[in-house]
Design a protein around this motif. Structure first.
Motif, PDB file in Angstrom:
ATOM      1  N   UNK A   1      -4.079   5.487 -15.001  1.00 46.38           N
ATOM      2  CA  UNK A   1      -2.915   4.848 -14.390  1.00 46.38           C
ATOM      3  C   UNK A   1      -3.363   4.209 -13.071  1.00 46.38           C
ATOM      4  N   UNK A   2      -3.100   2.902 -12.880  1.00 46.95           N
ATOM      5  CA  UNK A   2      -3.484   2.257 -11.609  1.00 46.95           C
ATOM      6  C   UNK A   2      -2.591   2.732 -10.472  1.00 46.95           C
ATOM      7  N   UNK A   3      -3.083   2.554  -9.260  1.00 50.70           N
ATOM      8  CA  UNK A   3      -2.308   2.912  -8.068  1.00 50.70           C
ATOM      9  C   UNK A   3      -1.182   1.899  -7.874  1.00 50.70           C
ATOM     10  N   UNK A   4      -0.087   2.359  -7.256  1.00 52.97           N
ATOM     11  CA  UNK A   4       1.012   1.454  -6.934  1.00 52.97           C
ATOM     12  C   UNK A   4       0.655   0.629  -5.702  1.00 52.97           C
ATOM     13  N   UNK A   5       1.294  -0.514  -5.551  1.00 50.70           N
ATOM     14  CA  UNK A   5       1.003  -1.407  -4.421  1.00 50.70           C
ATOM     15  C   UNK A   5       1.197  -0.716  -3.073  1.00 50.70           C
ATOM     16  N   UNK A   6       2.244   0.127  -2.950  1.00 52.44           N
ATOM     17  CA  UNK A   6       2.482   0.836  -1.682  1.00 52.44           C
ATOM     18  C   UNK A   6       1.322   1.775  -1.374  1.00 52.44           C
ATOM     19  N   UNK A   7       0.809   2.452  -2.404  1.00 46.98           N
ATOM     20  CA  UNK A   7      -0.312   3.367  -2.212  1.00 46.98           C
ATOM     21  C   UNK A   7      -1.565   2.620  -1.772  1.00 46.98           C
ATOM     22  N   UNK A   8      -1.781   1.463  -2.367  1.00 47.03           N
ATOM     23  CA  UNK A   8      -2.964   0.656  -2.041  1.00 47.03           C
ATOM     24  C   UNK A   8      -2.911   0.196  -0.588  1.00 47.03           C
TER      25      UNK A   8
END
Length: 184
Positions: free
Chosen positions: A103-110
């Protein structure tokens, strides 16, 4: 072919080997023709200062021990190539078995991670020093360099302390960073 959509993923690795595994992943992907599928590979580090035998030692250590962040397009064989790199345990968010995709990271997490990395790499923040109120210390930086003072207050969160320095026979209060003083 640089218009391939890349997403950020977190790889769980052997702790203490993050930089070596980053190097292995880069080599593996470039040598096997996956250069267009990868973007950045990051090992978040923080700069710390420790006092040892009265000397400051500047070090870098992994902020997330055992994890490497990678920006990549994991469609096709690139995912398989990364999984087979020595030291790679698994991808975060991956289900059981090797058939599921991570599962890729969410934009907020990045954005939070990249902002945190910027902060960590800019300054030496963690200073592992033990001071006690009432202790006499020496100022080693700033306009009061060379003066001795007595600690009156310690603020661990801000890495600052208040001390009283005798100037012309009078107590003068100072607020200094932990990096501006040393134990006598």
């Amino acid at each position: 072919m640089s218009d391939i959509e890349k997403k950020w993923y977190v790889i769980k690795t052997i702790s203490g080997q993050e930089n070596k595994i980053k190097f292995y992943i880069e080599n593996e992907l470039i040598n096997n023709g996956f250069k267009n599928e990868i973007g950045k590979i990051l090992v978040p580090i923080e700069k710390i200062i420790k006092m040892r035998k009265g000397k400051r030692i500047y070090r870098e250590k992994a902020y997330y021990p055992g994890y490497v962040m990678i920006e990549a397009n994991l469609d096709g064989e690139a995912l398989h190539a990364i999984r087979n790199v020595p030291g790679v345990i698994t991808f975060l968010g991956e289900g059981k078995g090797t058939k599921s995709n991570p599962v890729p990271m969410r934009k907020e997490e990045i954005s939070k991670m990249l902002g945190k990395m910027e902060d960590l790499s800019n300054s030496y923040k963690n200073i592992n020093l033990s001071f006690v109120v009432g202790e006499t210390i020496k100022v080693i930086d700033g306009p009061f360099n060379g003066f001795n003072g007595t600690i009156e207050k310690i603020n661990e969160e801000k890495k600052k302390l208040e001390l009283a320095v005798l100037i012309f026979g009078r107590k003068t209060p100072l607020e200094l960073n932990f990096t501006q003083i040393e134990k006598i």
